[in-house]
Design an enzyme around this catalytic site. Structure first.
Site, PDB file in Angstrom:
ATOM      1  N   TYR A   1       0.850  -1.189   0.000  1.00 52.65           N
ATOM      2  CA  TYR A   1       0.000   0.000   0.000  1.00 52.65           C
ATOM      3  C   TYR A   1       0.887   1.241   0.000  1.00 52.65           C
ATOM      4  O   TYR A   1       1.774   1.379   0.846  1.00 52.65           O
ATOM      5  CB  TYR A   1      -0.912   0.027   1.225  1.00 52.65           C
ATOM      6  CG  TYR A   1      -1.930   1.149   1.152  1.00 52.65           C
ATOM      7  CD1 TYR A   1      -3.206   0.908   0.653  1.00 52.65           C
ATOM      8  CD2 TYR A   1      -1.606   2.441   1.531  1.00 52.65           C
ATOM      9  CE1 TYR A   1      -4.131   1.934   0.543  1.00 52.65           C
ATOM     10  CE2 TYR A   1      -2.527   3.471   1.422  1.00 52.65           C
ATOM     11  CZ  TYR A   1      -3.786   3.220   0.929  1.00 52.65           C
ATOM     12  OH  TYR A   1      -4.696   4.241   0.805  1.00 52.65           O
TER      13      TYR A   1
ATOM     14  N   GLN B   1     -10.850   0.151   1.366  1.00 52.46           N
ATOM     15  CA  GLN B   1     -11.329  -0.738   0.307  1.00 52.46           C
ATOM     16  C   GLN B   1     -10.171  -1.415  -0.425  1.00 52.46           C
ATOM     17  O   GLN B   1     -10.279  -2.570  -0.852  1.00 52.46           O
ATOM     18  CB  GLN B   1     -12.230   0.013  -0.679  1.00 52.46           C
ATOM     19  CG  GLN B   1     -11.578   1.159  -1.436  1.00 52.46           C
ATOM     20  CD  GLN B   1     -11.718   2.494  -0.714  1.00 52.46           C
ATOM     21  OE1 GLN B   1     -11.877   2.521   0.501  1.00 52.46           O
ATOM     22  NE2 GLN B   1     -11.664   3.581  -1.452  1.00 52.46           N
TER      23      GLN B   1
ATOM     24  N   ASN C   1      -3.435   6.145   6.162  1.00 50.87           N
ATOM     25  CA  ASN C   1      -4.150   6.929   7.174  1.00 50.87           C
ATOM     26  C   ASN C   1      -4.841   6.004   8.173  1.00 50.87           C
ATOM     27  O   ASN C   1      -4.671   4.780   8.140  1.00 50.87           O
ATOM     28  CB  ASN C   1      -5.138   7.891   6.505  1.00 50.87           C
ATOM     29  CG  ASN C   1      -6.226   7.167   5.719  1.00 50.87           C
ATOM     30  OD1 ASN C   1      -6.479   5.972   5.909  1.00 50.87           O
ATOM     31  ND2 ASN C   1      -6.883   7.895   4.839  1.00 50.87           N
TER      32      ASN C   1
ATOM     33  N   SER D   1       3.631   9.790  12.633  1.00 48.64           N
ATOM     34  CA  SER D   1       5.091   9.817  12.691  1.00 48.64           C
ATOM     35  C   SER D   1       5.583  10.459  13.985  1.00 48.64           C
ATOM     36  O   SER D   1       4.924  11.325  14.562  1.00 48.64           O
ATOM     37  CB  SER D   1       5.640  10.594  11.491  1.00 48.64           C
ATOM     38  OG  SER D   1       7.038  10.478  11.426  1.00 48.64           O
TER      39      SER D   1
ATOM     40  N   GLN E   1       9.362  16.187  10.897  1.00 45.94           N
ATOM     41  CA  GLN E   1       8.299  15.242  11.228  1.00 45.94           C
ATOM     42  C   GLN E   1       6.962  15.939  11.421  1.00 45.94           C
ATOM     43  O   GLN E   1       5.920  15.392  11.080  1.00 45.94           O
ATOM     44  CB  GLN E   1       8.670  14.462  12.491  1.00 45.94           C
ATOM     45  CG  GLN E   1       9.882  13.568  12.318  1.00 45.94           C
ATOM     46  CD  GLN E   1       9.749  12.659  11.112  1.00 45.94           C
ATOM     47  OE1 GLN E   1       8.933  11.745  11.091  1.00 45.94           O
ATOM     48  NE2 GLN E   1      10.553  12.908  10.084  1.00 45.94           N
TER      49      GLN E   1
ATOM     50  N   HIS F   1       4.534  16.147   8.516  1.00 44.65           N
ATOM     51  CA  HIS F   1       3.870  14.949   7.994  1.00 44.65           C
ATOM     52  C   HIS F   1       2.356  15.060   8.126  1.00 44.65           C
ATOM     53  O   HIS F   1       1.629  14.900   7.157  1.00 44.65           O
ATOM     54  CB  HIS F   1       4.349  13.708   8.756  1.00 44.65           C
ATOM     55  CG  HIS F   1       5.476  12.992   8.090  1.00 44.65           C
ATOM     56  ND1 HIS F   1       5.341  12.346   6.889  1.00 44.65           N
ATOM     57  CD2 HIS F   1       6.756  12.793   8.468  1.00 44.65           C
ATOM     58  CE1 HIS F   1       6.487  11.785   6.544  1.00 44.65           C
ATOM     59  NE2 HIS F   1       7.368  12.056   7.488  1.00 44.65           N
TER      60      HIS F   1
ATOM     61  N   GLU G   1       9.665   6.292  17.251  1.00 39.88           N
ATOM     62  CA  GLU G   1       9.903   5.795  15.893  1.00 39.88           C
ATOM     63  C   GLU G   1      11.308   6.196  15.432  1.00 39.88           C
ATOM     64  O   GLU G   1      12.106   5.354  15.030  1.00 39.88           O
ATOM     65  CB  GLU G   1       8.843   6.373  14.955  1.00 39.88           C
ATOM     66  CG  GLU G   1       9.004   5.959  13.502  1.00 39.88           C
ATOM     67  CD  GLU G   1       8.039   6.700  12.597  1.00 39.88           C
ATOM     68  OE1 GLU G   1       7.837   6.234  11.463  1.00 39.88           O
ATOM     69  OE2 GLU G   1       7.487   7.749  13.002  1.00 39.88           O
ATOM     70  N   HIS G   2      11.604   7.477  15.472  1.00 42.17           N
ATOM     71  CA  HIS G   2      12.930   7.995  15.111  1.00 42.17           C
ATOM     72  C   HIS G   2      13.571   8.618  16.349  1.00 42.17           C
ATOM     73  O   HIS G   2      12.928   9.384  17.057  1.00 42.17           O
ATOM     74  CB  HIS G   2      12.836   9.084  14.037  1.00 42.17           C
ATOM     75  CG  HIS G   2      12.063   8.688  12.818  1.00 42.17           C
ATOM     76  ND1 HIS G   2      10.722   9.009  12.646  1.00 42.17           N
ATOM     77  CD2 HIS G   2      12.428   8.001  11.710  1.00 42.17           C
ATOM     78  CE1 HIS G   2      10.311   8.541  11.476  1.00 42.17           C
ATOM     79  NE2 HIS G   2      11.321   7.923  10.892  1.00 42.17           N
TER      80      HIS G   2
ATOM     81  N   ASP H   1      15.166   8.481   5.916  1.00 45.42           N
ATOM     82  CA  ASP H   1      13.885   8.423   5.219  1.00 45.42           C
ATOM     83  C   ASP H   1      14.047   8.107   3.735  1.00 45.42           C
ATOM     84  O   ASP H   1      13.205   7.424   3.148  1.00 45.42           O
ATOM     85  CB  ASP H   1      13.163   9.772   5.353  1.00 45.42           C
ATOM     86  CG  ASP H   1      12.039   9.722   6.367  1.00 45.42           C
ATOM     87  OD1 ASP H   1      11.857   8.672   7.003  1.00 45.42           O
ATOM     88  OD2 ASP H   1      11.347  10.743   6.532  1.00 45.42           O
TER      89      ASP H   1
ATOM     90  N   GLU I   1       0.183 -33.892  30.100  1.00 40.29           N
ATOM     91  CA  GLU I   1      -0.767 -32.931  29.536  1.00 40.29           C
ATOM     92  C   GLU I   1      -2.105 -33.585  29.203  1.00 40.29           C
ATOM     93  O   GLU I   1      -2.981 -32.938  28.624  1.00 40.29           O
ATOM     94  CB  GLU I   1      -0.162 -32.282  28.293  1.00 40.29           C
ATOM     95  CG  GLU I   1       1.063 -31.427  28.618  1.00 40.29           C
ATOM     96  CD  GLU I   1       1.588 -30.657  27.422  1.00 40.29           C
ATOM     97  OE1 GLU I   1       1.087 -30.880  26.297  1.00 40.29           O
ATOM     98  OE2 GLU I   1       2.491 -29.824  27.619  1.00 40.29           O
TER      99      GLU I   1
ATOM    100  N   HIS J   1      -1.135 -38.837  21.920  1.00 37.66           N
ATOM    101  CA  HIS J   1       0.245 -38.462  21.617  1.00 37.66           C
ATOM    102  C   HIS J   1       1.209 -39.517  22.157  1.00 37.66           C
ATOM    103  O   HIS J   1       2.152 -39.936  21.473  1.00 37.66           O
ATOM    104  CB  HIS J   1       0.573 -37.107  22.257  1.00 37.66           C
ATOM    105  CG  HIS J   1       0.024 -35.931  21.513  1.00 37.66           C
ATOM    106  ND1 HIS J   1      -1.310 -35.747  21.292  1.00 37.66           N
ATOM    107  CD2 HIS J   1       0.647 -34.863  20.939  1.00 37.66           C
ATOM    108  CE1 HIS J   1      -1.503 -34.620  20.623  1.00 37.66           C
ATOM    109  NE2 HIS J   1      -0.323 -34.054  20.391  1.00 37.66           N
TER     110      HIS J   1
END
Length: 442
Positions: free
Chosen positions: A122, A186, A209, A232, A254, A257, A322-323, A356, A410, A415
Site C-alpha cells: 500500500y 477498500q 491513514n 510519525s 516530522q 507529515h 519511531e525515530h 527516510d 498434559e 500423543h
C-alpha cells in the site's frame, strides 16, 4: 513550542484505535469488499476518491507507466536510482539461509526459509505522495525472493483516474508491474480477500491513514500485515553542544507529515531548550506545509527538560520513539543505553531525512511505542520458516519414554501412544531377533 519537565509530559496514543464511527465505517467497507468484490470496490472508489472507474480501468497499464517517465525530472530519477541501490545493498545483508544440522545418531533438525508467494504494497496518495515508500516496501520483498508484488495507491485528487507519476516511476524502477489505482480501506480489503480483478495476497505492507490502519487490523488473520502504523514521531536527545537550528529543522521535518505527528526534544540544557523553541518559531512559517506543522507542534510537540543525559535516555526508552536522533558530544557513548527506538541517528549530520530517503535502512518503522517489541520492515517480513525434523530410530528409542511422560502429563494419551506404538514394535522386533540368534546358537 512548549517547554516542560519530562515527568509532566504524556504522549497520547489513542489515535491508533480510531473512533467508533471510523471503526464501523471500516467494518462495513471490509464486509462489502469480502462479499461483493469489484462491484463494491468501484462504488467505494467513486464515493471516497471521486473517481468513476470500470473494472478494466483498475489496473494501471504499461503505457501509463511509461508515460510517467516523461513527467518526472532527470535529477529525481537519478536520486531515486541511487537511493534504490543503497536500500537494496542494505537489505541484502539481512538475508538468511535455510540450514540443517545432522547429529551423529542420524537425527536431522533444521529450518527451511522460503519467500512469501504474493505481497500487496500500500502506497499513500492523499495529503502527499511518497515514492520513497514504494522502494522501502518493494525492495526488501524482492531481496527476500517474493515472486509476485502488487502495488495499490489511490488515484490523484481532482476526480481523475491518474496516479502520481513519481509513484509510478518509483514502482517501475523497483520492478513492480502489477499496479492498481485504489486506496483506503477498500484497497486493503481487496488485497486481503481478492476480487474478480485482483487476486488476493499473503501479506499487506505499507503505511496509510487511520482508515488504512484499521482495515489492516480488520483483515489480519486472513492475511499477514507489517504493522499498525500510527502518526510519525521523532525524539531528539541533545546536550548543550547541539546546534539549535539543526534540532529545530529536524523536529519540523516530522511535524509537517500530519497534524498528529509528534516532535520532541529531550535535553538537560535549559539554554538549548529556549534556543530550539525560538528556532522552531522562526523556521515553521517558512514551510509550505506550515499549517499542518503548526498544529502538530502545538498539539503534540514539546521540549522536555531532564536532569541529565542518562535521565533523558530513560525518557527515550519509556517513549520508544519511531525515530531517535542523538545530538550530543559523544553520541556513540549513549548508544548502548538505548533499548527502545525504531531507528537511531547518531551525530549532527545524520538528520532523519537521510534515513527516510537515501542511506539504505528501511523508513517503515514501528510507531506508537511498539519499538519496545517490534522492528523496522526488513527481509524477514517477507519470508516464512518451516521447521525440519527427521528423527532416527536410535534417537526415538533414547527419547521416547521422555516424550510419553510429557504427553501424559498434559492428558494427551493419543500423543503418548503414537510414540508407544513405535517403541513396542521395535521392542518386539528386538525380541524376535534375539530369539532367532539364540535358536541358531542352539
Amino acid at each position: 513550542m512548549r517547554i516542560m519537565r519530562a515527568e509532566q509530559f504524556k504522549l497520547s496514543r489513542e489515535v491508533e484505535y480510531g473512533t467508533p464511527e471510523q471503526n464501523e465505517s471500516v467494518r462495513q467497507t471490509v464486509e462489502a469488499l469480502r462479499t461483493r468484490g469489484d462491484e463494491a470496490l468501484l462504488e467505494l472508489t467513486e464515493r471516497y476518491d471521486g473517481v468513476r472507474l470500470s473494472a478494466a480501468q483498475l489496473r494501471v497499464g504499461e503505457e501509463e507507466i511509461q508515460a510517467a517517465y516523461s513527467r518526472v525530472e532527470p535529477d529525481f530519477l537519478e536520486a531515486l536510482r541511487l537511493a534504490a541501490a543503497n536500500i537494496r545493498a542494505y537489505h541484502e545483508r539481512q538475508k538468511r539461509q535455510s540450514w540443517m544440522d545432522v547429529q551423529p545418531d542420524g537425527t536431522m533438525l533444521g529450518q527451511v526459509i522460503r519467500p512469501l508467494k504474493r505481497v500487496g504494497v500500500y502506497v499513500p496518495g492523499g495529503k502527499a505522495a511518497y515514492p520513497s515508500s514504494v522502494l522501502m516496501n518493494v525492495i526488501p520483498a524482492q531481496v527476500a525472493g517474493v515472486p509476485e508484488i502488487v502495488m495499490v495507491t489511490p488515484p490523484a485528487t481532482g476526480g481523475k483516474p491518474g496516479i502520481d507519476p513519481y509513484i509510478l516511476v518509483a514502482a517501475a524502477e523497483a520492478g513492480v508491474r502489477e499496479m492498481y489505482r485504489i486506496g483506503g480501506a477498500q484497497a486493503v480489503a481487496a488485497l486481503a480477500y481478492g476480487t474478480a480483478t485482483i487476486p488476493p495476497v499473503d501479506k499487506i505492507t505499507g503505511p496509510g491513514n487511520i482508515y488504512v490502519a484499521l482495515a489492516k487490523r480488520a483483515v489480519y488473520g486472513a492475511v499477514d500485515i507489517d504493522s499498525l502504523a500510527g502518526p510519525s514521531e521523532i525524539a531528539v536527545l541533545a546536550d548543550e553542544t547541539a546546534d539549535p537550528a539543526y534540532v529545530a529543522a529536524d523536529l519540523l521535518s516530522q511535524a509537517e507529515h500530519d497534524e498528529m505527528a509528534s516532535s520532541l526534544l529531550i535535553t538537560p540544557s535549559a539554554a538549548l531548550a529556549e534556543a530550539v523553541a525560538a528556532e522552531v518559531e522562526r523556521q515553521l512559517p517558512l514551510l509550505p506545509r506550515a499549517a499542518i506543522a503548526r498544529e502538530s507542534i502545538d498539539r503534540h510537540g514539546a521540549v522536555l527538560l531532564v536532569d541529565s543525559l542518562q535521565a533523558g535516555v530513560d525518557v527515550v526508552n519509556r517513549l520508544a520513539p519511531e525515530h531517535l536522533e542523538i545530538m550530543t558530544a559523544d553520541p556513540m557513548g549513549l548508544l548502548g543505553s538505548i533499548e527502545n527506538a525504531g531507528a537511531i541517528f547518531l551525530g549532527p549530520y545524520s538528520s532523519e531525512p537521510v534515513g527516510d530517503y537515501f542511506a539504505g535502512p528501511n523508513h517503515i518503522i514501528p510507531t506508537n511505542g511498539t519499538a519496545r517489541f517490534s522492528s523496522p520492515v526488513n527481509v524477514d517480513d517477507f519470508v516464512k520458516k518451516s521447521s525440519l525434523i527427521s528423527y532416527s530410530r536410535e534417537a526415538l528409542l533414547r527419547d521416547g519414554a521422555h516424550i510419553m511422560t510429557m504427553a501424559r502429563h498434559e492428558g494427551l494419551e493419543g500423543h503418548a501412544r503414537a510414540i508407544e506404538a513405535r517403541l513396542d514394535k521395535e521392542a518386539a522386533a528386538g525380541a524376535a531377533g534375539h530369539e532367532n540368534t539364540e535358536g541358531k546358537r542352539a
